[in-house]
Structures are given as structure tokens and as C-alpha cells.
Write a protein that holds these residues in place. Sequence first.
Motif, short mmCIF file in Angstrom:
data_model
loop_
_atom_site.label_atom_id
_atom_site.label_comp_id
_atom_site.label_asym_id
_atom_site.label_seq_id
_atom_site.Cartn_x
_atom_site.Cartn_y
_atom_site.Cartn_z
N LEU A 108 8.66 -11.35 14.70
CA LEU A 108 7.32 -11.09 14.19
C LEU A 108 7.36 -11.38 12.70
CD1 LEU A 108 4.43 -9.99 14.42
CD2 LEU A 108 5.37 -7.70 14.06
N LEU A 109 6.64 -12.40 12.27
CA LEU A 109 6.70 -12.88 10.89
C LEU A 109 5.47 -12.42 10.12
CD1 LEU A 109 7.79 -16.50 11.83
CD2 LEU A 109 9.28 -14.66 11.03
N ILE A 110 5.69 -11.78 8.98
CA ILE A 110 4.61 -11.28 8.14
C ILE A 110 4.51 -12.17 6.90
CG2 ILE A 110 3.69 -9.30 6.87
CD1 ILE A 110 3.94 -8.83 9.88
N PRO A 111 3.44 -12.94 6.75
CA PRO A 111 3.30 -13.81 5.59
C PRO A 111 2.85 -13.02 4.37
CG PRO A 111 1.36 -13.99 6.94
CD PRO A 111 2.29 -13.05 7.68
N ALA A 112 3.06 -13.59 3.20
CA ALA A 112 2.59 -12.94 1.96
C ALA A 112 1.08 -12.91 1.90
CB ALA A 112 3.15 -13.67 0.74
N GLY A 113 0.42 -13.86 2.57
CA GLY A 113 -1.04 -13.90 2.56
C GLY A 113 -1.58 -14.15 1.18
N ALA A 114 -2.49 -13.30 0.73
CA ALA A 114 -3.14 -13.50 -0.56
C ALA A 114 -2.31 -12.97 -1.73
CB ALA A 114 -4.51 -12.83 -0.57
N LEU A 115 -1.16 -12.35 -1.46
CA LEU A 115 -0.35 -11.75 -2.50
C LEU A 115 0.78 -12.68 -2.95
CD1 LEU A 115 0.23 -8.00 -1.56
CD2 LEU A 115 -1.23 -8.94 -3.35
N SER A 209 -9.84 -10.52 -5.96
CA SER A 209 -8.72 -10.17 -6.82
C SER A 209 -7.81 -9.15 -6.15
CB SER A 209 -9.21 -9.60 -8.15
OG SER A 209 -9.95 -10.58 -8.88
N HIS A 210 -6.52 -9.39 -6.26
CA HIS A 210 -5.51 -8.49 -5.71
C HIS A 210 -4.51 -8.16 -6.81
CE1 HIS A 210 -7.06 -9.62 -1.76
NE2 HIS A 210 -6.98 -10.88 -2.16
N ALA A 211 -4.29 -6.89 -7.06
CA ALA A 211 -3.37 -6.46 -8.10
C ALA A 211 -2.54 -5.30 -7.58
CB ALA A 211 -4.12 -6.06 -9.36
N TYR A 212 -1.28 -5.27 -7.98
CA TYR A 212 -0.47 -4.13 -7.61
C TYR A 212 0.59 -3.86 -8.68
CZ TYR A 212 3.16 -7.40 -5.84
OH TYR A 212 4.11 -8.38 -5.71
N THR A 213 1.05 -2.63 -8.70
CA THR A 213 2.15 -2.24 -9.58
C THR A 213 3.22 -1.55 -8.74
OG1 THR A 213 1.13 -0.10 -10.09
CG2 THR A 213 0.65 -1.93 -11.58
N VAL A 214 4.46 -1.73 -9.16
CA VAL A 214 5.60 -1.12 -8.49
C VAL A 214 6.48 -0.46 -9.55
CG1 VAL A 214 7.68 -1.52 -7.10
CG2 VAL A 214 5.59 -2.84 -6.66
N ALA A 215 6.81 0.80 -9.33
CA ALA A 215 7.75 1.51 -10.20
C ALA A 215 9.00 1.82 -9.38
CB ALA A 215 7.13 2.79 -10.74
N SER A 222 4.42 -5.77 -11.97
CA SER A 222 2.96 -5.83 -11.84
C SER A 222 2.60 -7.25 -11.47
CB SER A 222 2.26 -5.43 -13.15
OG SER A 222 2.61 -6.30 -14.20
N PHE A 223 1.58 -7.36 -10.64
CA PHE A 223 1.15 -8.68 -10.17
C PHE A 223 -0.36 -8.66 -10.02
CE2 PHE A 223 -0.29 -11.48 -6.82
CZ PHE A 223 0.29 -12.69 -7.17
N ALA A 224 -0.99 -9.77 -10.38
CA ALA A 224 -2.44 -9.89 -10.21
C ALA A 224 -2.80 -11.34 -9.95
CB ALA A 224 -3.17 -9.37 -11.44
N VAL A 225 -3.74 -11.56 -9.04
CA VAL A 225 -4.24 -12.90 -8.76
C VAL A 225 -5.71 -12.80 -8.39
CG1 VAL A 225 -3.58 -12.76 -6.32
CG2 VAL A 225 -3.88 -15.01 -7.38
#
Length: 256
Positions: A108-115, A209-215, A222-225
Motif C-alpha cells: 500500500l503506497l502513500i504518495p506525498a500528494g500536495a505536500l 496552501s499547505h503548511a506544517y511545522t514539526v518539533a 517548517s514547510f509551506a506551498v
Amino acid sequence: MRIAFIGLGAINRAVAAGLREGAQPATMAALTRQGATAPEVPALGTLDALRDFAPDLVVEAAGHAAARSYAPALLADGMSVLLASVGALADPETEDRFRSAPQKGAQLLIPAGALGGLDMVAALPKSTLHSVTYTGTKPPRAWAGSPAAEGHDLVALTRPTPLFEGTAREAALRFPKNANVAATLALAGLGFDKTDARLVADPAATGNSHAYTVASEAAEMSFAVTAKPSATPGTSATTAFSLLRAIRNRDEALVI
């Protein structure tokens, strides 16, 4: 390569077009509702017809219900499935079915998609992660037909308006057409219940727009597109590019 599609909407039509332009065009067919067509993609009327087509990979982009209906059976038959409707896994019973279904080496393959950046999120040891927070911002029209329309006059919005705040699981289940990204991030990182999600309608937004942060103990990320929408307003055009990359990586000598 033989590719079978589940669904032939905006995403898989774009994927099919990209495959036709490749150096070694794929042989394609699609299990789809009556009337959906694309050049050089014959329609398959039944699941058995898809099995007889004997694909090297099945690419699903038809929504949560179709994913639940078809993917587990195909995985159990030994066919790998590239899943676009990742939010379907937010339902615990569905996730268990999908995880236990693959047989005979199927994946089962999960693509990154919009991220982007998910390779790093997935690489970080789960024990080192402290928090993962996702924010999805789209124009009001992208939320039409979703639960957001029940509590907001989307046409009348004049400023960014939060539509939802909660966990990635809640977001994916309540907004099945808009929060697959939150589900993908959850699977890469802390899981559905420990990933925070926020969904926003912004009348000034020029795209999705998709944005996320990871600590984490190992890294702060941090990533944003901001992606242009596909023919379906709530879906980013980059999703099809991600699926194409995942397909091509199955057949390339050099894989990134």
C-alpha cells in the motif's frame, strides 16, 4: 508498465496524460463510473475485469468510498495500490483492513500528494517527535459541499476564516475531499490523534496552501506551498505530479 486506475476524475486523467508523454508510455485501463473517459484509457466495467488486466500497479483517486470498496481486495490479490484518498485511513477499522490486506509482496503506497518534505518527517524517529501541526488554506469555493458550508456563508467571507481546528483524524473524517493532506502528514509523523490540523477559508487565497511545522529532538521543520487547484477546486494540481513521480519511481534505475 501496466497501470490500472480506480477513478478517472481530474487527478487520474492528469496522471494518464503524463504517462502518455513518457519515454516508455504505459498500458492503461480504468475501473470507473459509466461515462468517465480519457484518451487511450479503456474502461473496465468490473473488479474482475481489472484483475484480468493484470496491472503492475493500481492507482486510486476516486474518493474514500471507492478506496474502501476496492483497494483491500486488490492488495489481498497481490496487487500494489497507490492511494490518493489517504484520509480513508482515518477510520481505525479501515486502517486496520488496509494494513493487514497486502499479500504476495503487495504494498500500500502513500504518495506525498500536495505536500513536500515528507521524506524527512517519516525519517525522524517517532520517539523524538514532540509536535506536528498542519494548516490548510483554500479559497472559499474549494470548501463548497463540505461541512464548512453548513456553518458559514462561504460566498460572503471577507477575511480568512477558520473552519476547523482539531486532530488530523477528525479533519480527514469530516472533510474527506479536503483533508487527505492532513492524513498523509499524520501517517508520516505522530499519527492521526497526535497531529494537529487547522482548516481555513481565505477569499484572498490564490491557490491551495499547505503548511506544517514539526518539533523534534533531532530537527525543527517548517514547510509551506501554495499550489494551483486542479479541475476540482479542492484538489491541488501538484497531487497528480506526486502520483506520477511515485509511478515512475517503480520503473527507474535512479530513484529520488
